[in-house]
Design a protein around this motif. Sequence first.
Motif, short mmCIF file in Angstrom:
data_model
loop_
_atom_site.label_atom_id
_atom_site.label_comp_id
_atom_site.label_asym_id
_atom_site.label_seq_id
_atom_site.Cartn_x
_atom_site.Cartn_y
_atom_site.Cartn_z
N THR A 396 79.19 -4.50 13.53
CA THR A 396 80.75 -5.00 14.58
C THR A 396 80.42 -3.84 15.61
OG1 THR A 396 81.18 -6.56 12.99
CG2 THR A 396 83.03 -6.22 14.78
N PHE A 397 80.64 -3.79 16.74
CA PHE A 397 80.68 -3.26 17.50
C PHE A 397 82.16 -2.91 18.28
CE2 PHE A 397 76.56 -3.99 18.44
CZ PHE A 397 75.87 -2.45 18.36
N THR A 398 83.23 -2.40 17.66
CA THR A 398 84.35 -1.99 17.97
C THR A 398 84.82 -0.89 17.88
OG1 THR A 398 84.85 -2.21 15.27
CG2 THR A 398 84.53 -4.63 17.05
N ASN A 399 85.76 -0.37 17.87
CA ASN A 399 86.51 1.09 18.19
C ASN A 399 85.97 1.25 16.95
OD1 ASN A 399 86.93 0.98 21.20
ND2 ASN A 399 88.79 1.19 21.00
N ALA A 400 87.06 0.42 16.02
CA ALA A 400 87.55 1.35 14.63
C ALA A 400 85.87 1.00 13.92
CB ALA A 400 87.74 -0.15 13.82
N ALA A 401 84.58 0.51 14.42
CA ALA A 401 83.96 0.50 13.65
C ALA A 401 83.18 1.52 13.40
CB ALA A 401 82.98 -0.47 13.71
N PHE A 402 82.75 2.14 15.25
CA PHE A 402 82.65 3.92 15.19
C PHE A 402 83.23 4.65 15.22
CE2 PHE A 402 79.66 0.40 16.76
CZ PHE A 402 78.12 0.86 17.03
N GLY A 403 84.77 4.85 15.00
CA GLY A 403 85.62 5.95 14.71
C GLY A 403 86.11 5.98 15.94
N GLY A 404 86.48 5.29 17.20
CA GLY A 404 87.07 5.54 17.96
C GLY A 404 86.62 5.15 19.20
N ASP A 405 86.96 5.49 20.34
CA ASP A 405 86.97 4.93 21.54
C ASP A 405 86.44 6.13 22.32
OD1 ASP A 405 86.89 3.91 23.63
OD2 ASP A 405 88.85 2.80 23.71
N PRO A 406 84.92 5.45 22.73
CA PRO A 406 84.22 6.50 23.61
C PRO A 406 83.94 6.38 24.83
CG PRO A 406 82.58 4.97 22.83
CD PRO A 406 84.16 4.00 22.49
N ALA A 407 84.88 5.15 25.82
CA ALA A 407 84.98 5.22 26.44
C ALA A 407 86.67 4.56 26.70
CB ALA A 407 83.97 4.36 27.05
N ASN A 409 89.74 2.28 27.86
CA ASN A 409 90.30 1.90 29.05
C ASN A 409 88.83 1.71 29.50
OD1 ASN A 409 93.10 2.02 28.92
ND2 ASN A 409 92.61 4.28 29.74
N THR A 410 87.87 0.69 28.91
CA THR A 410 87.14 -0.05 29.92
C THR A 410 86.18 -0.48 29.34
OG1 THR A 410 86.57 1.83 30.45
CG2 THR A 410 84.58 0.79 30.78
N ALA A 411 85.89 -2.14 29.32
CA ALA A 411 85.06 -2.63 28.77
C ALA A 411 83.77 -2.39 28.76
CB ALA A 411 84.45 -4.13 29.22
N LYS A 412 83.56 -2.52 27.31
CA LYS A 412 82.23 -1.59 26.56
C LYS A 412 81.09 -2.49 25.34
CE LYS A 412 85.16 0.73 23.84
NZ LYS A 412 86.79 0.76 25.43
N THR A 413 79.67 -2.58 25.69
CA THR A 413 78.83 -3.15 25.46
C THR A 413 78.26 -2.07 23.85
OG1 THR A 413 78.59 -3.77 27.23
CG2 THR A 413 76.62 -3.89 25.90
N GLY A 414 77.47 -2.92 22.84
CA GLY A 414 76.37 -2.12 22.24
C GLY A 414 75.20 -2.04 22.53
N TYR A 415 74.65 -1.44 22.34
CA TYR A 415 72.92 -0.76 22.39
C TYR A 415 72.40 -0.79 21.36
CZ TYR A 415 74.25 -0.91 27.40
OH TYR A 415 75.14 -1.77 28.77
N PHE A 416 71.01 -1.17 21.05
CA PHE A 416 70.18 -0.38 19.97
C PHE A 416 69.35 0.05 20.52
CE2 PHE A 416 68.69 -4.54 20.91
CZ PHE A 416 67.74 -4.97 20.22
N MET A 417 67.98 0.99 20.15
CA MET A 417 66.78 1.31 19.58
C MET A 417 66.31 1.30 17.91
SD MET A 417 64.82 2.50 21.17
CE MET A 417 64.94 3.66 22.60
#
Length: 479
Positions: A396-407, A409-417
């Motif tokens: 799940t690509f959310t602030n909670a799942a990633f331990g904070g807000d990296p950006a 006040n900006t709409a964010k997106t998930g990426y993968f490699m």
Amino acid sequence: MKRTTLGVLVLLIAGLASNANAAGNNWMNGMNGNQSVAQFSIPGTHDSGALSEPVSGTAKCQNLSITDQLNAGVRFLDIRCRHINDAFAIHHGQVYENANFDDVLNAAFTFLNANPSETVIMSVKEEYTASGDTRTFEQTFDSYVAKNPSQWYLGSGIPTLSQARGKIVLFRRFGASSTPKGIDASNWPDNTTFTTSNTLRVQDNYNVSSNTTKWSQVLQVLNEAYYGAPNMLYVNFASGVNSSFLGIPNIPTVSNAINPNLTSFFASNTGGRYGVVMMDFVSASMCSMVYNTNAALNYSVVASENQTVNFSTPVDAAYGANSSFFNRYAIAGAFTFSNANFGGDPIFGVAKSGLAKPFLKSVTEGNSATFAGPVEVAYGANGSYAYNWGTSGTVTFTNAAFGGDPAPNTAKTGYFMPYTPCADENGTLTFSTPTDLAYGANGHYSFLHAFTGTVTFNNATFGDPISGAVKSGYSRPSH
């Protein structure tokens, strides 16, 4: 979660040129010759020589000639041969397709001579009733090979692209008394999906009563190929026939439904390894949507030495020249391709270039994605990202799942490699630099972070992440 840190690794990188928007006649030119052909997405045609029919919809499978198919990007041909008078005639069932095996071979060799960076994998299968022969099907096949023996690859294993370039790779669907004689696909269960000898994974459900069911079978193997074992050749037939109306076969009823599904799939899945995709009524645009997914497996040149590039989305980066490169992984934002940023000079006295391989876009903020194989994931926007170095299954690509807000006040997106397949189950490899490892199958993986040394990909090392499944090993450089 962690932010980007420096990870330097000297790599001998072959075939770094991107094949994005490559021409159909030479799209393999930029591909890494050291990789197995099983590592690529390859356009193929079902019943490649079936260009005519006595009754509409009953036998014709292609609009393009063999030559036109190859120039469009097809690299896997499905050739059906009737053995008649000690020669091969091209058939689809009982229908003679107004061509002979010499016509097919002349087209293939002419193409390969003009495009030596390419290869043609050729499935050869006996079709219809033999007539007037004084020798076996195998002996007649051997007589064709004897005309141009140097232009055939007849090894039993899956070749590297370098081994296959300029040659026809035999995919043998007939019995042979003298081996090795190509990739052995002679054991071919009818109308099903199957695995043989941990080398081939085939979906050939050709009797289609439901296009929805057929598409689910195609989709399953597309997803399997993306994360599949590194030495497994996936051959996925998007073709089929519907005979529900008075028992009369109708081929376009299937292709008219499945081909648009393929187009939609590859519009959303633009990078990765999807195996051989066997299509009816192929076109140049259909071929390009398949082979252009290979571009994401390669690096492309983005900068000259000391040039700064602003990466709004995460990338892996390489810096160097003449096959000598230093690397950094999971970078974003403003980045300068310089000796200082890569921890040294990868090749002294030579002008260097910067290269990048982008992470693949997943879903927008607040949504979830499911990964059948191991991946590194990133979440953020505008050059600012948080990372998870190794995960699988549902993310799940959310602030909670990633331990904070990296950006903020900006709409964010998930990426993968994706991790790179590196070993079959019980395979052993040695890693001289810190490497993240994964072991498992079907969305269930155990991970090791920053491993250095020799490792065996088995349950004893990793535990059993998914009981009863054949597992594989995967790797990604740590950073």
